[in-house]
Motif scaffolding. Structure first.
Motif, short mmCIF file in Angstrom:
data_model
loop_
_atom_site.label_atom_id
_atom_site.label_comp_id
_atom_site.label_asym_id
_atom_site.label_seq_id
_atom_site.Cartn_x
_atom_site.Cartn_y
_atom_site.Cartn_z
N GLU A 162 -14.80 2.71 -12.48
CA GLU A 162 -16.18 2.52 -12.76
C GLU A 162 -16.64 1.22 -11.94
N GLN A 163 -18.01 1.02 -11.85
CA GLN A 163 -18.52 -0.17 -11.53
C GLN A 163 -18.00 -0.99 -10.36
N MET A 164 -17.47 0.09 -9.34
CA MET A 164 -17.05 -0.19 -7.92
C MET A 164 -18.20 -0.59 -6.95
N ALA A 165 -18.01 -1.52 -5.90
CA ALA A 165 -18.97 -1.96 -4.99
C ALA A 165 -19.09 -0.92 -4.09
N SER A 166 -20.28 -1.03 -3.40
CA SER A 166 -20.96 -0.13 -2.26
C SER A 166 -19.91 -0.50 -0.93
N THR A 167 -18.79 -0.35 -1.07
CA THR A 167 -17.90 -0.53 0.28
C THR A 167 -16.76 0.47 0.29
N VAL A 168 -15.92 -0.01 1.15
CA VAL A 168 -14.60 1.05 1.52
C VAL A 168 -13.29 0.45 0.66
N TYR A 169 -12.67 1.24 0.15
CA TYR A 169 -11.65 0.79 -0.79
C TYR A 169 -10.23 1.60 -0.03
N LYS A 170 -8.96 0.85 -0.27
CA LYS A 170 -7.80 1.41 -0.05
C LYS A 170 -6.98 1.86 -1.16
N ALA A 171 -6.43 2.95 -1.47
CA ALA A 171 -5.94 3.22 -2.56
C ALA A 171 -4.53 3.70 -2.29
N GLU A 172 -3.62 3.25 -3.15
CA GLU A 172 -2.18 3.77 -3.09
C GLU A 172 -1.81 3.79 -4.34
N TRP A 173 -0.51 4.75 -4.48
CA TRP A 173 0.50 4.80 -5.55
C TRP A 173 1.68 4.14 -5.44
N TYR A 174 2.05 3.26 -6.43
CA TYR A 174 3.46 2.67 -6.45
C TYR A 174 4.29 3.10 -7.46
N ASN A 175 5.54 3.52 -6.82
CA ASN A 175 6.44 4.14 -7.55
C ASN A 175 7.29 3.20 -8.35
N THR A 176 7.23 3.21 -9.62
CA THR A 176 8.00 2.22 -10.59
C THR A 176 9.52 2.39 -10.59
N ARG A 177 9.82 3.56 -10.04
CA ARG A 177 11.43 3.72 -10.15
C ARG A 177 11.93 3.50 -8.65
N THR A 178 11.12 3.53 -7.92
CA THR A 178 11.91 3.12 -6.47
C THR A 178 11.39 1.95 -5.73
N GLY A 179 10.17 1.45 -6.32
CA GLY A 179 9.32 0.51 -5.49
C GLY A 179 8.56 0.84 -4.27
N GLU A 180 8.50 1.95 -3.93
CA GLU A 180 7.83 2.51 -2.73
C GLU A 180 6.32 2.65 -2.95
N TYR A 181 5.57 2.54 -1.89
CA TYR A 181 4.21 2.95 -1.90
C TYR A 181 3.82 4.20 -1.35
N THR A 182 2.95 5.02 -1.67
CA THR A 182 2.32 6.27 -0.98
C THR A 182 1.00 6.13 -1.01
N LEU A 183 0.54 6.21 0.40
CA LEU A 183 -0.94 6.17 0.54
C LEU A 183 -1.93 7.23 -0.15
N ILE A 184 -2.82 6.71 -0.63
CA ILE A 184 -3.85 8.03 -0.95
C ILE A 184 -4.83 8.04 0.18
N SER A 185 -5.38 7.16 0.40
CA SER A 185 -6.60 6.97 1.52
C SER A 185 -7.12 5.52 1.58
N GLU A 186 -7.35 5.46 2.99
CA GLU A 186 -7.70 4.13 3.38
C GLU A 186 -9.45 4.10 3.44
N GLN A 187 -10.04 5.27 2.92
CA GLN A 187 -11.33 5.44 3.41
C GLN A 187 -12.12 6.02 1.99
N VAL A 188 -11.51 5.26 0.70
CA VAL A 188 -12.05 5.65 -0.43
C VAL A 188 -13.46 4.76 -0.57
N THR A 189 -14.63 5.81 -0.93
CA THR A 189 -15.84 5.47 -0.89
C THR A 189 -16.53 5.87 -2.39
N PRO A 190 -16.82 4.88 -3.19
CA PRO A 190 -17.43 5.20 -4.30
C PRO A 190 -18.84 5.99 -4.42
N VAL A 191 -18.92 6.79 -5.35
CA VAL A 191 -20.29 7.39 -5.44
C VAL A 191 -20.81 6.98 -6.68
#
Length: 243
Positions: free
Chosen positions: A61-90
């Motif tokens: 909630e309360q996100m800005a009117s801009t583009v965000y980058k979202a990623e998952w971080y695996n706590t067991r391996t230390g690896e990142y998985t990209l969700i999207s580089e174009q997250v646009t809040p509504v």
């Protein structure tokens, strides 16, 4: 080793700028309210830890009117998985996708105004910090936290105080080879967009013993005596005693 991944994750961020929101629904509405936790830096950076044994998440909630980058971080391996580089809040909201599986994951969402600063992070195979086999090796790697991609760096090995050492050598691929007993500091340096540098300390043992270390068969906790002011000293003892 999994706790080390948590440590690396938060050290790679300017964690001191993050404010715990916990169960405050002003900035997030999580389905698993008892085992989901939010940290944020205003509306620039959102970090959510989901520990529910399912894949449900919630909404930021309360996100800005801009583009965000979202990623998952695996706590067991230390690896990142990209969700999207174009997250646009509504209307300031973003519905978080389901977790990759029912285990615990960390969500990292940041905008271009995020306070995250580029930082070099040095890791080792299996998060190891010790070489205990004669002339054993340890593979190290370096990555820049913002891109989460492997970095091209120069490697150097020295004593902990920075002086030269003959206890180990390292090649330019980050492979550390033990030669003598001691404690060494492995430093990675990247000269791109300003110099980034990071190091990892490695303990080297048993270089004077050709046989590999014996495997522990048991662990016993014994009374170590020295009772003082109501405190009792306990000692862990491995068997055989050369482990």
């Amino acid at each position: 080793s999994q706790m080390t991944h948590f440590k690396n994750f938060y050290e790679s961020l300017q964690w001191w700028k993050l404010t715990p929101a916990f169960r405050d629904t002003t900035y997030a509405d999580f389905t698993g309210k008892d085992d989901s936790y939010l940290l944020r830096d205003g509306n620039k950076t959102y970090i959510a830890y989901f520990a529910e044994p399912n894949t449900v998440t919630g909404t930021l909630e309360q996100m800005a009117s801009t583009v965000y980058k979202a990623e998952w971080y695996n706590t067991r391996t230390g690896e990142y998985t990209l969700i999207s580089e174009q997250v646009t809040p509504v209307n300031g909201q973003w519905a978080i996708p389901a977790k990759p599986d029912s285990l615990d994951w960390v969500l990292l969402v940041r905008s271009d105004q995020s306070a995250l600063a580029p930082k070099l992070v040095v890791s080792s195979a299996n998060q190891s910090t010790t070489i205990n086999v004669q002339h054993g090796t340890l593979q190290l790697s370096a990555a820049v936290n913002v891109e989460h991609t492997a970095a091209s760096v120069d490697w150097e090995v020295s004593n902990v105080d920075g002086t030269s050492t003959d206890a180990a050598t390292i090649d330019q691929n980050g492979l550390l080879t033990a030669l003598k007993n001691g404690v060494v500091r492995v430093t990675a340096t990247q000269n791109v967009n300003g110099q980034l540098s990071a190091f990892k300390t490695v303990i080297i043992t048993r270089q004077d013993k050709a046989a590999p270390p014996a495997k522990a068969q048991s662990l016993t906790v014994i009374d170590g005596g020295n009772e003082f002011l109501g405190n009792q000293q306990m000692l862990p003892v491995f068997a055989p005693n050369n482990t």
